[in-house]
Design a protein around this motif. Structure first.
Motif, mmCIF file in Angstrom:
data_model
loop_
_atom_site.group_PDB
_atom_site.id
_atom_site.type_symbol
_atom_site.label_atom_id
_atom_site.label_comp_id
_atom_site.label_asym_id
_atom_site.label_seq_id
_atom_site.Cartn_x
_atom_site.Cartn_y
_atom_site.Cartn_z
ATOM 1 N N GLU A 49 0.615 -1.110 0.335
ATOM 2 C CA GLU A 49 -0.240 0.108 -0.050
ATOM 3 C C GLU A 49 0.892 1.150 0.036
ATOM 4 O O GLU A 49 1.909 1.179 0.353
ATOM 5 C CB GLU A 49 -1.012 -0.144 1.276
ATOM 6 N N THR A 51 0.832 5.442 0.931
ATOM 7 C CA THR A 51 0.131 7.014 0.803
ATOM 8 C C THR A 51 0.104 8.012 0.150
ATOM 9 O O THR A 51 1.469 7.508 0.441
ATOM 10 C CB THR A 51 -0.242 7.055 2.808
ATOM 11 N N ASN A 53 0.599 12.266 0.789
ATOM 12 C CA ASN A 53 0.550 13.476 0.970
ATOM 13 C C ASN A 53 1.574 14.581 0.782
ATOM 14 O O ASN A 53 2.182 14.284 0.614
ATOM 15 C CB ASN A 53 1.022 13.412 3.165
ATOM 16 N N ARG A 64 5.141 13.849 0.687
ATOM 17 C CA ARG A 64 5.443 12.554 1.187
ATOM 18 C C ARG A 64 4.453 11.388 0.956
ATOM 19 O O ARG A 64 3.313 11.549 0.690
ATOM 20 C CB ARG A 64 4.915 12.889 2.513
ATOM 21 N N ARG A 129 7.835 -0.508 5.968
ATOM 22 C CA ARG A 129 7.007 0.476 5.799
ATOM 23 C C ARG A 129 7.803 1.877 5.562
ATOM 24 O O ARG A 129 8.713 2.291 6.721
ATOM 25 C CB ARG A 129 5.831 1.378 5.830
ATOM 26 N N PRO B 102 -5.295 0.056 4.969
ATOM 27 C CA PRO B 102 -4.234 0.370 5.994
ATOM 28 C C PRO B 102 -5.694 1.495 6.553
ATOM 29 O O PRO B 102 -6.576 2.640 5.644
ATOM 30 C CB PRO B 102 -3.877 1.098 5.595
ATOM 31 N N VAL B 105 -2.241 3.513 9.353
ATOM 32 C CA VAL B 105 -1.063 4.342 8.976
ATOM 33 C C VAL B 105 -2.075 5.819 7.891
ATOM 34 O O VAL B 105 -1.646 7.052 8.073
ATOM 35 C CB VAL B 105 -0.563 3.527 7.929
ATOM 36 N N PRO B 106 -2.468 5.583 7.575
ATOM 37 C CA PRO B 106 -3.149 7.250 6.645
ATOM 38 C C PRO B 106 -4.193 7.754 7.639
ATOM 39 O O PRO B 106 -3.042 8.903 7.444
ATOM 40 C CB PRO B 106 -4.514 6.350 5.100
ATOM 41 N N GLU B 109 -1.018 9.742 8.556
ATOM 42 C CA GLU B 109 0.060 11.137 7.769
ATOM 43 C C GLU B 109 -0.462 12.255 8.294
ATOM 44 O O GLU B 109 0.201 12.752 7.363
ATOM 45 C CB GLU B 109 0.107 9.196 6.396
#
Lengths: 139, 129
Positions: A49, A51, A53, A64, A129, B102, B105-106, B109
């Motif tokens: 996964e 993320t 931002n 990031r 991660r 998830p 974690v998000p 963040e």
């Protein structure tokens, strides 16, 4: 101002290239997968996964991005999956990760977790991660 | 020998002490507000089936008020703690043959990006009175 195209896919392809270019890691696993093919043999590494931002400066776009890697093993114990996680950290953490269209500012390990798989007590699962901070390169 | 007389030190000292306590109070409020936002974000990201995992995501405020831990809590689920922990972990990190989704974690963040602005505003509000 430069485009604000996402670095997500360039990061994944760069990480994939780094992992599949490492002979030590490849000597321990059967593959590095985005989508695991049916019948794949353990141990292997899966790109999981992300993320993302936004993290821009006043004159440029930036981001990031975290990317999560999974190591899977049927070794009875943590040893094998721990070794794979060590390899992932060695290959990526604080290393040069070239992200197409972006300048890489920092590459950092965020977290490592080991666990058993809830569906199969013989399966060991390691998670690593990483966070990458990038800025758009001037056109 | 030259001498320097500084006046108003006691007034300055009491003003700084007053601002200090106000800053602490504002920061505690900011921590609580941030925790509520992390809870809301994590609940919005989590995979929902029965909903017990979603509802279990709650903040725990430590005594100082300066630290809050937001995570799934087994006490909010009908599952036993071990199976609840497995469920919460498998949803975050995936399990073999079943991808994860998830949620913590998000949420963390988003908080990482949001928190510096929130705490800076809290300090500014305290100083501005």
């Amino acid at each position: 101002m430069a485009s604000n195209a996402s670095p997500l896919w360039p990061i994944q392809t760069s990480i994939y290239s780094l992992l599949t270019a490492d002979a030590t890691l490849l000597g321990k696993i059967t593959g590095v997968y985005d989508e695991v093919p049916e019948g794949a043999t353990f141990p292997y590494v899966v790109i999981g996964e992300h993320t993302l931002n936004p993290q821009g400066a006043h004159d440029r776009f930036g981001a990031r991005t975290t990317i999560t890697l999974h190591a899977w093993s049927t070794y009875h114990g943590t040893l094998e999956v721990a070794g794979l996680l060590d390899d992932l950290v060695r290959i990526i953490d604080h290393q040069t990760v070239t992200v197409d269209g972006h300048a890489t500012v920092a590459v950092r390990l965020e977290q490592v977790v080991t666990m058993r798989d809830p569906g199969d007590a013989d399966l060991r699962h390691g998670v690593a991660r990483f966070a990458l901070e990038t800025e758009h390169q001037a056109a | 020998m030259a001498s320097v007389i500084v006046s108003g030190v006691s007034e300055l000292k009491s003003a700084l002490e007053r601002v200090g306590s106000q800053v602490a109070g504002r920061v505690v409020q900011a921590v609580a507000a941030e925790a509520d936002q992390v809870q809301a974000d994590a609940r919005s990201f989590v995979r929902v089936d029965s909903g017990d995992l979603q509802q279990s995501i709650t903040p725990f405020v430590f005594a100082s008020g300066m630290t809050v831990e937001v995570r799934p809590r087994s006490s909010a689920s009908e599952l036993d703690p071990v199976n609840f922990s497995i469920k919460a972990t498998a949803n975050e990190f995936s399990r073999q043959g079943k991808p994860g989704q998830p949620y913590m974690v998000p949420a963390s963040e988003l908080s990482r990006a949001r928190w510096p602005g929130r705490v800076a505003q809290a300090v500014k509000d305290a100083v501005d009175g």
